[in-house]
Design a protein around this motif. Structure first.
Motif, short mmCIF file in Angstrom:
data_model
loop_
_atom_site.label_atom_id
_atom_site.label_comp_id
_atom_site.label_asym_id
_atom_site.label_seq_id
_atom_site.Cartn_x
_atom_site.Cartn_y
_atom_site.Cartn_z
N THR A 261 2.43 1.64 -3.51
CA THR A 261 1.52 2.12 -4.54
C THR A 261 1.06 3.55 -4.28
O THR A 261 0.82 4.30 -5.22
CB THR A 261 0.30 1.19 -4.69
N GLU A 262 0.93 3.94 -3.02
CA GLU A 262 0.55 5.32 -2.70
C GLU A 262 1.63 6.31 -3.13
O GLU A 262 1.34 7.46 -3.42
CB GLU A 262 0.27 5.47 -1.21
N LYS A 263 2.88 5.86 -3.16
CA LYS A 263 3.99 6.72 -3.58
C LYS A 263 4.19 6.71 -5.09
O LYS A 263 5.14 7.26 -5.60
CB LYS A 263 5.28 6.28 -2.89
N GLY A 264 3.27 6.06 -5.81
CA GLY A 264 3.35 6.07 -7.27
C GLY A 264 3.94 4.79 -7.86
O GLY A 264 4.08 4.68 -9.07
N ILE B 294 0.84 -1.20 0.00
CA ILE B 294 0.00 0.00 0.00
C ILE B 294 0.87 1.25 0.00
O ILE B 294 0.63 2.19 -0.76
CB ILE B 294 -0.98 -0.01 1.20
N ASP B 295 1.91 1.26 0.84
CA ASP B 295 2.82 2.40 0.87
C ASP B 295 3.50 2.59 -0.48
O ASP B 295 3.65 3.71 -0.96
CB ASP B 295 3.89 2.20 1.95
N HIS C 85 4.15 0.88 -9.08
CA HIS C 85 3.21 -0.02 -9.76
C HIS C 85 3.66 -1.45 -9.51
O HIS C 85 4.82 -1.78 -9.69
CB HIS C 85 3.17 0.25 -11.26
#
Length: 91
Positions: free
Chosen positions: A6-9, A3-4, A11
Motif C-alpha cells: 500500500t505504501e507503493k501505491g 503495508i509495503d 490498493h
C-alpha cells in the motif's frame, strides 16, 4: 507485505461479507442485475434475462470474465484482475 504494497501505491481489494464464487450465489446475484447464469454439462451460459436466440456456451475462464464485466459494471470488484483489465474497478 501489505503495508509495503500500500505504501507503493497498491490498493487492497475488498469484497462484502458473504461474497462468494459459489455458482448458486452468483446466479442469484446476477439475476438481480438482469442476467442469468447457467451450467449445462461442461459449459457455462451468461446472458441477459429474456435475450432471444441460442445462448453462447462459454468455458469456465470465459464465463468468469463475463461475470467480472457484469460485476464491474455494477460497482463490484471482479474475481480476476490483471494489470490491464478493469482499470475502472481500481480506486
Amino acid at each position: 507485505m501489505i503495508i509495503d504494497f500500500t505504501e507503493k501505491g497498491g490498493h487492497v481489494r475488498e469484497f462484502k461479507r458473504g461474497f462468494t464464487s459459489d455458482w448458486r450465489y452468483l446466479r442469484d446475484l446476477l439475476q438481480g442485475f438482469g442476467y442469468e447464469v447457467k451450467i449445462e454439462k461442461s459449459w457455462y451460459i451468461v446472458r441477459k434475462i429474456g435475450q432471444g436466440g441460442r445462448p453462447k456456451r462459454l468455458g469456465r475462464t470465459a464465463a468468469i470474465k463475463a461475470i467480472d464485466e457484469i460485476l464491474v459494471a455494477n460497482g463490484l470488484q471482479p474475481f480476476m484482475i490483471t494489470k490491464h483489465e478493469f482499470l475502472e474497478a481500481r480506486p
